[in-house]
Structures are given as structure tokens and as C-alpha cells.
Design a protein around this motif. Sequence first.
Motif, PDB file in Angstrom:
ATOM      1  N   CYS A  71     -26.386   9.283  -4.127  1.00 19.17           N
ATOM      2  CA  CYS A  71     -27.291   8.863  -3.062  1.00 19.17           C
ATOM      3  C   CYS A  71     -27.496   7.361  -3.162  1.00 19.17           C
ATOM      4  O   CYS A  71     -27.782   6.852  -4.253  1.00 19.17           O
ATOM      5  CB  CYS A  71     -28.636   9.568  -3.190  1.00 19.17           C
ATOM      6  SG  CYS A  71     -29.941   8.928  -2.111  1.00 19.17           S
ATOM      7  N   HIS A  83     -28.925   8.660  -7.947  1.00 20.79           N
ATOM      8  CA  HIS A  83     -28.028   9.796  -8.102  1.00 20.79           C
ATOM      9  C   HIS A  83     -28.707  10.947  -8.838  1.00 20.79           C
ATOM     10  O   HIS A  83     -29.410  10.741  -9.826  1.00 20.79           O
ATOM     11  CB  HIS A  83     -26.763   9.398  -8.857  1.00 20.79           C
ATOM     12  CG  HIS A  83     -25.976   8.306  -8.201  1.00 20.79           C
ATOM     13  ND1 HIS A  83     -25.950   8.113  -6.841  1.00 20.79           N
ATOM     14  CD2 HIS A  83     -25.181   7.341  -8.743  1.00 20.79           C
ATOM     15  CE1 HIS A  83     -25.173   7.084  -6.543  1.00 20.79           C
ATOM     16  NE2 HIS A  83     -24.698   6.591  -7.686  1.00 20.79           N
ATOM     17  N   SER A 120     -29.322   2.831  -5.774  1.00 18.58           N
ATOM     18  CA  SER A 120     -28.853   4.215  -5.878  1.00 18.58           C
ATOM     19  C   SER A 120     -29.891   5.084  -6.565  1.00 18.58           C
ATOM     20  O   SER A 120     -30.754   4.601  -7.309  1.00 18.58           O
ATOM     21  CB  SER A 120     -27.531   4.276  -6.639  1.00 18.58           C
ATOM     22  OG  SER A 120     -27.710   3.913  -7.988  1.00 18.58           O
ATOM     23  N   VAL A 149     -30.446   6.352   4.297  1.00 14.26           N
ATOM     24  CA  VAL A 149     -29.937   6.998   3.097  1.00 14.26           C
ATOM     25  C   VAL A 149     -28.500   7.414   3.347  1.00 14.26           C
ATOM     26  O   VAL A 149     -28.188   7.948   4.418  1.00 14.26           O
ATOM     27  CB  VAL A 149     -30.780   8.236   2.736  1.00 14.26           C
ATOM     28  CG1 VAL A 149     -30.136   9.017   1.598  1.00 14.26           C
ATOM     29  CG2 VAL A 149     -32.197   7.830   2.364  1.00 14.26           C
ATOM     30  N   CYS A 177     -31.184  13.835  -0.271  1.00 15.01           N
ATOM     31  CA  CYS A 177     -31.868  12.674  -0.820  1.00 15.01           C
ATOM     32  C   CYS A 177     -32.726  12.082   0.290  1.00 15.01           C
ATOM     33  O   CYS A 177     -32.327  12.107   1.471  1.00 15.01           O
ATOM     34  CB  CYS A 177     -30.826  11.670  -1.291  1.00 15.01           C
ATOM     35  SG  CYS A 177     -31.478  10.152  -1.992  1.00 15.01           S
ATOM     36  N   TYR A 234     -29.467   4.039  -0.900  1.00 19.32           N
ATOM     37  CA  TYR A 234     -30.523   3.891   0.102  1.00 19.32           C
ATOM     38  C   TYR A 234     -30.634   2.438   0.543  1.00 19.32           C
ATOM     39  O   TYR A 234     -30.147   1.523  -0.130  1.00 19.32           O
ATOM     40  CB  TYR A 234     -31.860   4.366  -0.465  1.00 19.32           C
ATOM     41  CG  TYR A 234     -32.338   3.484  -1.597  1.00 19.32           C
ATOM     42  CD1 TYR A 234     -31.961   3.756  -2.912  1.00 19.32           C
ATOM     43  CD2 TYR A 234     -33.142   2.367  -1.360  1.00 19.32           C
ATOM     44  CE1 TYR A 234     -32.359   2.927  -3.944  1.00 19.32           C
ATOM     45  CE2 TYR A 234     -33.540   1.545  -2.389  1.00 19.32           C
ATOM     46  CZ  TYR A 234     -33.141   1.829  -3.683  1.00 19.32           C
ATOM     47  OH  TYR A 234     -33.535   1.004  -4.711  1.00 19.32           O
ATOM     48  N   TRP A 285     -35.607  13.873  -4.100  1.00 13.47           N
ATOM     49  CA  TRP A 285     -34.532  14.838  -3.944  1.00 13.47           C
ATOM     50  C   TRP A 285     -35.136  16.196  -3.588  1.00 13.47           C
ATOM     51  O   TRP A 285     -36.115  16.631  -4.192  1.00 13.47           O
ATOM     52  CB  TRP A 285     -33.698  14.978  -5.213  1.00 13.47           C
ATOM     53  CG  TRP A 285     -32.612  13.963  -5.354  1.00 13.47           C
ATOM     54  CD1 TRP A 285     -32.613  12.841  -6.121  1.00 13.47           C
ATOM     55  CD2 TRP A 285     -31.339  13.978  -4.703  1.00 13.47           C
ATOM     56  NE1 TRP A 285     -31.448  12.154  -5.987  1.00 13.47           N
ATOM     57  CE2 TRP A 285     -30.628  12.831  -5.118  1.00 13.47           C
ATOM     58  CE3 TRP A 285     -30.711  14.857  -3.804  1.00 13.47           C
ATOM     59  CZ2 TRP A 285     -29.333  12.539  -4.688  1.00 13.47           C
ATOM     60  CZ3 TRP A 285     -29.434  14.575  -3.368  1.00 13.47           C
ATOM     61  CH2 TRP A 285     -28.757  13.426  -3.809  1.00 13.47           C
ATOM     62  N   GLY A 339     -30.814  11.703   3.945  1.00 12.98           N
ATOM     63  CA  GLY A 339     -29.370  11.659   4.083  1.00 12.98           C
ATOM     64  C   GLY A 339     -28.883  12.908   4.789  1.00 12.98           C
ATOM     65  O   GLY A 339     -29.681  13.803   5.127  1.00 12.98           O
ATOM     66  N   GLN A 373     -25.414   9.735   1.693  1.00 16.83           N
ATOM     67  CA  GLN A 373     -24.887  10.676   0.726  1.00 16.83           C
ATOM     68  C   GLN A 373     -23.399  10.765   1.033  1.00 16.83           C
ATOM     69  O   GLN A 373     -22.994  11.436   1.973  1.00 16.83           O
ATOM     70  CB  GLN A 373     -25.585  12.034   0.860  1.00 16.83           C
ATOM     71  CG  GLN A 373     -27.047  11.981   0.456  1.00 16.83           C
ATOM     72  CD  GLN A 373     -27.717  13.341   0.526  1.00 16.83           C
ATOM     73  OE1 GLN A 373     -28.640  13.554   1.322  1.00 16.83           O
ATOM     74  NE2 GLN A 373     -27.277  14.267  -0.298  1.00 16.83           N
TER      75      GLN A 373
END
Lengths: 114, 114
Positions: free
Chosen positions: B23, B75, B73, B4, B91, B25, B35, B105, B6
Motif C-alpha cells: 500500500c 505495507h 508506504s 491510496v 488500505c 498513499y 487496514w 485503495g 494498492q
Amino acid sequence: EAGVTQFPSHSVIEKGQTVTLRCDPISGHDNLYWYRRVMGKEIKFLLHFVKESKQDESGMPNNRFLAERTGGTYSTLKVQPAELEDSGVYFCASSLAGYPYEQYFGPGTRLTVT
Amino acid sequence: AQSVAQPEDQVNVAEGNPLTVKCTYSVSGNPYLFWYVQYPNRGLQFLLKYITGDNLVKGSYGFEAEFNKSQTSFHLKKPSALVSDSALYFCAVRGKSSGDKLTFGTGTRLAVRP
């Protein structure tokens, strides 16, 4: 409903000493996980219990770390002997079995090895 | 291996403005995405998750996240930020075939100014 609890909240020990961290999961959660966050870095997986059995211990850094889960209830993580690089925040989490349920985290134990 | 990213250590936003915490991945197969938020001296609190279905998922405290498979992603967004949203956001991803462990992350600190 009580959340995941961890004890102690802080521990300061000298290099070479032993420390035992305890985690009490949410009642009824078969899954129990240990994670660690070293200063400012990502949270890393250590191991996963299903009831009293170790399902995945691929994240355990070395044999100085020993985790147990007595009777499928609370869990302990022992570090013996502690090294400076073991410092960090140790999180415990628990979840229900099956479906990808979210993991509920405890407040963490901040371990400082001097 | 799953990972991950960030990309932002910190996001600053004025109260009342929309916020986005990014975020991305990497995982084999389809992901489960999560999250979490950490307030000072507290454990990680679950905010929301994507398992399957609608790409826009809604969670606690007015937060939502959009899963974008082509951009890998997930987000985190909120239409109107509050000062009380100031915290550390993580994340996490879990692969369907990689067991239960979450890969996190490094976290993004959100600062909402009055």
C-alpha cells in the motif's frame, strides 16, 4: 456489543424507482458515515454525520441521493430516482467522536438497478 | 487530494509462508493509515491503524504493518500465512486536516493455498 447493521442486505430495483437504505450504528457512536463501492473499484466516501448534522457531504454524487439521520441515531440513504450507475455496495460505518478512532463497518447493502 | 494505491490485484502465497500486501498513499501532512479486511458476504473488519509513534504497528490475527514516511508506504505483513487469511484487503488513509473521511485503495485479494 452489537455491530453496525444495515437493511436490506440486497435490493434489486428498476431504473427510475426509489430505494431507501437503512443503517443502525453502534450505540454511542456519534459519527456515522456512508460509503459506496462500485463493481471492483475503490470504496468511496459519500457523507459523514456527527449526531444528526451533516458534517461533510462532499462525496454525494448528485441530488438524487438524500441522507438523513433521525435524532442522531439510525440513518437512511434514499436514492430517487435510481439510475443504472447507482448499482454497487453501500456501506455504513460508525465511530466514536474525537481521537482518530477506527470506523466500524456494517455488512453493506448490495443495490442492483436494472 | 488524498489517494491510496494498492498495486497488486491479487497476492498468492502458500500456507506457512510470510505474506506482504502493498500500500502506498498520498496525503497532505501527516497521515492516519488503516487496514481493513473483508471476508465473503461480510462487512469490512478493522485490522490495524497507524496514528503516530512506532512505525511498526501490530493488529488483529497476527497481522502487522510498517509505516514508512519516506516511501509513503504502509505495507501489511504476516510472518506465517493461514488459509483462513484468504480475503480482500483494503488500505485506507485519512489526512489530519481533511476531516474524518477515509480514502481507500481498490483492494488486494489474498489467496493462501494449503
